[in-house]
Design a protein around this motif. Structure first.
Motif, PDB file in Angstrom:
ATOM      1  N   HIS A   1      -2.505   8.411  -6.411  1.00  0.00           N
ATOM      2  CA  HIS A   1      -1.176   8.837  -6.848  1.00  0.00           C
ATOM      3  C   HIS A   1      -1.093  10.352  -6.935  1.00  0.00           C
ATOM      4  O   HIS A   1      -2.101  11.045  -7.081  1.00  0.00           O
ATOM      5  CB  HIS A   1      -0.831   8.231  -8.215  1.00  0.00           C
ATOM      6  CG  HIS A   1      -0.573   6.757  -8.181  1.00  0.00           C
ATOM      7  ND1 HIS A   1       0.610   6.222  -7.714  1.00  0.00           N
ATOM      8  CD2 HIS A   1      -1.350   5.703  -8.535  1.00  0.00           C
ATOM      9  CE1 HIS A   1       0.554   4.901  -7.795  1.00  0.00           C
ATOM     10  NE2 HIS A   1      -0.625   4.554  -8.280  1.00  0.00           N
ATOM     11  N   TYR A   2       0.145  10.836  -6.878  1.00  0.00           N
ATOM     12  CA  TYR A   2       0.448  12.236  -7.111  1.00  0.00           C
ATOM     13  C   TYR A   2       0.767  12.434  -8.598  1.00  0.00           C
ATOM     14  O   TYR A   2       1.049  11.480  -9.327  1.00  0.00           O
ATOM     15  CB  TYR A   2       1.659  12.667  -6.274  1.00  0.00           C
ATOM     16  CG  TYR A   2       1.561  12.301  -4.819  1.00  0.00           C
ATOM     17  CD1 TYR A   2       0.937  13.143  -3.911  1.00  0.00           C
ATOM     18  CD2 TYR A   2       2.115  11.105  -4.346  1.00  0.00           C
ATOM     19  CE1 TYR A   2       0.853  12.812  -2.555  1.00  0.00           C
ATOM     20  CE2 TYR A   2       2.047  10.768  -3.002  1.00  0.00           C
ATOM     21  CZ  TYR A   2       1.403  11.610  -2.117  1.00  0.00           C
ATOM     22  OH  TYR A   2       1.325  11.271  -0.793  1.00  0.00           O
ATOM     23  N   TRP A   3       0.744  13.689  -9.035  1.00  0.00           N
ATOM     24  CA  TRP A   3       1.161  13.967 -10.411  1.00  0.00           C
ATOM     25  C   TRP A   3       2.583  13.484 -10.643  1.00  0.00           C
ATOM     26  O   TRP A   3       2.914  12.958 -11.704  1.00  0.00           O
ATOM     27  CB  TRP A   3       1.087  15.466 -10.701  1.00  0.00           C
ATOM     28  CG  TRP A   3      -0.271  16.093 -10.692  1.00  0.00           C
ATOM     29  CD1 TRP A   3      -0.733  17.023  -9.809  1.00  0.00           C
ATOM     30  CD2 TRP A   3      -1.352  15.856 -11.616  1.00  0.00           C
ATOM     31  NE1 TRP A   3      -2.026  17.381 -10.112  1.00  0.00           N
ATOM     32  CE2 TRP A   3      -2.426  16.684 -11.225  1.00  0.00           C
ATOM     33  CE3 TRP A   3      -1.496  15.036 -12.730  1.00  0.00           C
ATOM     34  CZ2 TRP A   3      -3.639  16.708 -11.896  1.00  0.00           C
ATOM     35  CZ3 TRP A   3      -2.708  15.057 -13.413  1.00  0.00           C
ATOM     36  CH2 TRP A   3      -3.757  15.867 -12.998  1.00  0.00           C
ATOM     37  N   MET A   4       3.436  13.676  -9.628  1.00  0.00           N
ATOM     38  CA  MET A   4       4.847  13.314  -9.758  1.00  0.00           C
ATOM     39  C   MET A   4       5.021  11.823  -9.973  1.00  0.00           C
ATOM     40  O   MET A   4       5.986  11.395 -10.618  1.00  0.00           O
ATOM     41  CB  MET A   4       5.605  13.759  -8.511  1.00  0.00           C
ATOM     42  CG  MET A   4       7.117  13.782  -8.688  1.00  0.00           C
ATOM     43  SD  MET A   4       7.627  14.968  -9.940  1.00  0.00           S
ATOM     44  CE  MET A   4       9.332  14.461 -10.185  1.00  0.00           C
ATOM     45  N   ASP A   5       4.103  11.026  -9.460  1.00  0.00           N
ATOM     46  CA  ASP A   5       4.174   9.583  -9.680  1.00  0.00           C
ATOM     47  C   ASP A   5       4.079   9.245 -11.165  1.00  0.00           C
ATOM     48  O   ASP A   5       4.750   8.330 -11.652  1.00  0.00           O
ATOM     49  CB  ASP A   5       3.051   8.873  -8.920  1.00  0.00           C
ATOM     50  CG  ASP A   5       3.172   9.043  -7.420  1.00  0.00           C
ATOM     51  OD1 ASP A   5       4.271   9.393  -6.952  1.00  0.00           O
ATOM     52  OD2 ASP A   5       2.171   8.828  -6.722  1.00  0.00           O
ATOM     53  N   ALA A   6       3.230   9.989 -11.874  1.00  0.00           N
ATOM     54  CA  ALA A   6       3.075   9.764 -13.314  1.00  0.00           C
ATOM     55  C   ALA A   6       4.313  10.225 -14.076  1.00  0.00           C
ATOM     56  O   ALA A   6       4.742   9.578 -15.035  1.00  0.00           O
ATOM     57  CB  ALA A   6       1.832  10.487 -13.824  1.00  0.00           C
ATOM     58  N   VAL A   7       4.889  11.348 -13.641  1.00  0.00           N
ATOM     59  CA  VAL A   7       6.109  11.838 -14.285  1.00  0.00           C
ATOM     60  C   VAL A   7       7.225  10.815 -14.139  1.00  0.00           C
ATOM     61  O   VAL A   7       7.937  10.492 -15.102  1.00  0.00           O
ATOM     62  CB  VAL A   7       6.530  13.193 -13.682  1.00  0.00           C
ATOM     63  CG1 VAL A   7       7.888  13.630 -14.241  1.00  0.00           C
ATOM     64  CG2 VAL A   7       5.470  14.253 -13.969  1.00  0.00           C
ATOM     65  N   MET A   8       7.385  10.296 -12.933  1.00  0.00           N
ATOM     66  CA  MET A   8       8.426   9.293 -12.700  1.00  0.00           C
ATOM     67  C   MET A   8       8.140   8.010 -13.471  1.00  0.00           C
ATOM     68  O   MET A   8       9.066   7.325 -13.916  1.00  0.00           O
ATOM     69  CB  MET A   8       8.543   8.996 -11.210  1.00  0.00           C
ATOM     70  CG  MET A   8       9.092  10.148 -10.389  1.00  0.00           C
ATOM     71  SD  MET A   8      10.692  10.738 -10.997  1.00  0.00           S
ATOM     72  CE  MET A   8      11.694   9.253 -10.844  1.00  0.00           C
TER      73      MET A   8
ATOM     74  N   SER B   1       0.804  -1.216   0.000  1.00  0.00           N
ATOM     75  CA  SER B   1       0.000   0.000   0.000  1.00  0.00           C
ATOM     76  C   SER B   1       0.836   1.264   0.000  1.00  0.00           C
ATOM     77  O   SER B   1       0.300   2.354  -0.162  1.00  0.00           O
ATOM     78  CB  SER B   1      -0.926   0.009   1.228  1.00  0.00           C
ATOM     79  OG  SER B   1      -1.838  -1.066   1.177  1.00  0.00           O
ATOM     80  N   LEU B   2       2.136   1.126   0.208  1.00  0.00           N
ATOM     81  CA  LEU B   2       3.028   2.284   0.246  1.00  0.00           C
ATOM     82  C   LEU B   2       3.892   2.322  -1.002  1.00  0.00           C
ATOM     83  O   LEU B   2       5.082   2.617  -0.960  1.00  0.00           O
ATOM     84  CB  LEU B   2       3.894   2.230   1.510  1.00  0.00           C
ATOM     85  CG  LEU B   2       3.115   2.127   2.831  1.00  0.00           C
ATOM     86  CD1 LEU B   2       4.062   2.050   4.006  1.00  0.00           C
ATOM     87  CD2 LEU B   2       2.154   3.298   2.978  1.00  0.00           C
ATOM     88  N   ALA B   3       3.287   2.018  -2.141  1.00  0.00           N
ATOM     89  CA  ALA B   3       4.025   1.954  -3.410  1.00  0.00           C
ATOM     90  C   ALA B   3       3.445   2.953  -4.403  1.00  0.00           C
ATOM     91  O   ALA B   3       2.971   2.588  -5.478  1.00  0.00           O
ATOM     92  CB  ALA B   3       3.969   0.532  -3.978  1.00  0.00           C
ATOM     93  N   ALA B   4       3.463   4.220  -4.025  1.00  0.00           N
ATOM     94  CA  ALA B   4       2.893   5.246  -4.897  1.00  0.00           C
ATOM     95  C   ALA B   4       3.860   5.714  -5.975  1.00  0.00           C
ATOM     96  O   ALA B   4       3.438   6.088  -7.069  1.00  0.00           O
ATOM     97  CB  ALA B   4       2.443   6.446  -4.060  1.00  0.00           C
ATOM     98  N   MET B   5       5.148   5.671  -5.707  1.00  0.00           N
ATOM     99  CA  MET B   5       6.162   6.249  -6.597  1.00  0.00           C
ATOM    100  C   MET B   5       7.029   5.155  -7.205  1.00  0.00           C
ATOM    101  O   MET B   5       7.745   4.455  -6.468  1.00  0.00           O
ATOM    102  CB  MET B   5       7.027   7.225  -5.802  1.00  0.00           C
ATOM    103  CG  MET B   5       8.188   7.822  -6.558  1.00  0.00           C
ATOM    104  SD  MET B   5       7.715   9.119  -7.684  1.00  0.00           S
ATOM    105  CE  MET B   5       7.344  10.449  -6.522  1.00  0.00           C
ATOM    106  N   PRO B   6       7.025   4.963  -8.538  1.00  0.00           N
ATOM    107  CA  PRO B   6       6.173   5.622  -9.529  1.00  0.00           C
ATOM    108  C   PRO B   6       4.829   4.905  -9.660  1.00  0.00           C
ATOM    109  O   PRO B   6       4.626   3.834  -9.085  1.00  0.00           O
ATOM    110  CB  PRO B   6       6.991   5.478 -10.799  1.00  0.00           C
ATOM    111  CG  PRO B   6       7.687   4.153 -10.630  1.00  0.00           C
ATOM    112  CD  PRO B   6       8.004   4.057  -9.156  1.00  0.00           C
ATOM    113  N   SER B   7       3.931   5.477 -10.454  1.00  0.00           N
ATOM    114  CA  SER B   7       2.624   4.867 -10.671  1.00  0.00           C
ATOM    115  C   SER B   7       2.706   3.826 -11.770  1.00  0.00           C
ATOM    116  O   SER B   7       2.935   4.155 -12.938  1.00  0.00           O
ATOM    117  CB  SER B   7       1.602   5.937 -11.071  1.00  0.00           C
ATOM    118  OG  SER B   7       0.414   5.333 -11.548  1.00  0.00           O
TER     119      SER B   7
END
Length: 415
Positions: free
Chosen positions: A359-366, A293-299
């Protein structure tokens, strides 16, 4: 949908295990499993080798590797030259056998591995020959198991502090998006996007909740099955599949070493709602003791969607001057269809992961950065060919000939 009925599990404290999504009896669970099973069974059927009978033990041609290009897994009968009439030939002992060892190259070194073609008449080898898509299913199961282990490894590294570490990483992402020199790249806050859907567009948010639970795994499995069937060559398919797999592994490394709490698990004062669970839309693929559950980065939702979108643009043939063997130029109708999917699918997934606070926007960027790196480095998997040979030798299995593109070429290559 009232936000007041939700209490963030992060705010309640507890252990890493308590942050994991619980098992659910939601109808979504059965639906996703049935969809995935239906896709896999359909893929086995449509990619089967029609002119091959499991019980008809006629001599079969040598095969290609699931990792390599079309010529990579052929027998070393064609790779090792020898003179059968020269008794002094140092390879004469090997040449006396019709099953020559394979010559592989790993890290610049030549490696000789067992030739599994001698097992081609074994029943399990012939089943694979009839249904070559089983190889793809096997290796994707291994990939999924690697993901399941990221939570265990991450917890072992960070022990009891992992929740605090993951929360700090999540807040750092928000700070970077809002206050760094690159903040202009993120004009809309995730909080505002979700509340736009919650305030007056709740039906749309319900659709996104269902989409988050339903589309990711079935969509990716469906893409693999479709492209295995329709790709103009196995080499082209293997490039896309290796890119997805390496994207997975790069992301798994990040999940393990950089645990990041998604917005939905941040303390309630940040205003995010765990809308997917609130809408009872979780599935078996999103729950259980080994789901991280703590795997947001990256998406990975967006990473997969990005690779699929790029593949659609490639398949449309718009940016290619030359076509592959057996492939014909698509008309503008098909080109527009592939372009619409290639652009629309990643865009829809992006809105979904942000609006549901997963997710955050940054997750998609990464995810884009990781996917591009995976594409550039996907050939690294070719170094695993010797291990593949040894695994199949141990199992007494012969690799199947990929059926990729056979029906596609028979239909004129217009899809």
């Amino acid at each position: 949908m009232e936000q007041s009925t939700y209490v963030s599990s992060a705010a309640m404290g507890g252990t890493f295990g308590e942050l994991a999504d619980p098992k659910t009896d939601s109808p979504i669970t059965d639906t996703v499993s049935k969809i995935v099973l239906s896709i896999l069974c359909s893929a086995m059927y449509f990619t089967r080798r029609r002119n091959f009978a499991i019980l008809d033990k006629r001599k079969q041609a040598y095969h290609n590797s699931y990792l390599d290009s079309e010529d990579s897994a052929r027998s070393s009968d064609e790779l090792l030259w020898y003179d059968p009439e020269n008794n002094d030939d140092p390879q004469n002992y090997n040449s006396a056998s019709k099953h020559q060892p394979k010559r592989r190259t790993c890290c610049g070194c030549a490696i000789y591995t067992p030739n599994t073609s001698q097992f081609s008449d074994h029943v399990h080898s012939r089943i694979l020959q009839k249904f070559p898509f089983l190889i793809e299913m096997f290796y994707w199961i291994i990939t999924y198991l690697f993901y399941r282990m990221t939570k265990v490894l991450s917890q072992a590294i960070f022990t009891k502090s992992i929740i605090d570490v993951a929360r700090a990483h999540g807040l750092a992402v928000l700070d970077f998006e809002q206050f760094s020199f690159l903040s202009f790249l993120f004009p809309w806050k995730e909080h505002n996007v979700q509340h736009w859907f919650m305030d007056g567009h709740q039906d749309a948010l319900t659709i996104l909740n269902r989409a988050y639970a339903l589309i990711h795994i079935p969509g990716t499995v469906g893409f693999i099955a479709w492209y295995y069937y329709i790709a103009p060559s196995h080499s082209t398919f293997a490039t896309a599949r290796r890119t997805l797999t390496l994207t997975n592994l790069f992301a798994f490394l990040s999940f393990t070493l950089y645990p990041c709490m998604p917005p939905r698990l941040l303390p309630p004062e940040f205003g995010f709602l765990d809308s997917v669970r609130h809408d009872n839309a979780t599935s078996i693929w999103m729950s259980g003791n080994f789901v991280n559950s703590l795997a947001a980065m990256p998406s990975m939702h967006f990473g997969y969607a990005f690779v699929i979108g790029c593949t659609m643009f490639y398949h449309a043939g718009i940016f290619r001057r030359t076509l592959e063997k057996g492939e014909t130029r698509k008309n503008w109708g098909w080109k527009l269809v592939y372009m619409a999917i290639g652009l629309g699918y990643p865009s829809f997934i992006l809105i979904t992961i942000v609006a549901t606070a997963n997710h955050y926007w940054m997750d998609a960027v990464m995810a884009v950065i990781v996917a591009c790196a995976a594409y550039l480095c996907n050939g690294i998997f070719l170094a695993l060919l010797p291990l593949e040979d040894l695994l199949l030798w141990t199992l007494r299995l012969n690799k199947p000939i990929p059926s990729t593109g056979e029906r596609f070429r028979q239909r004129g290559g217009k899809l």
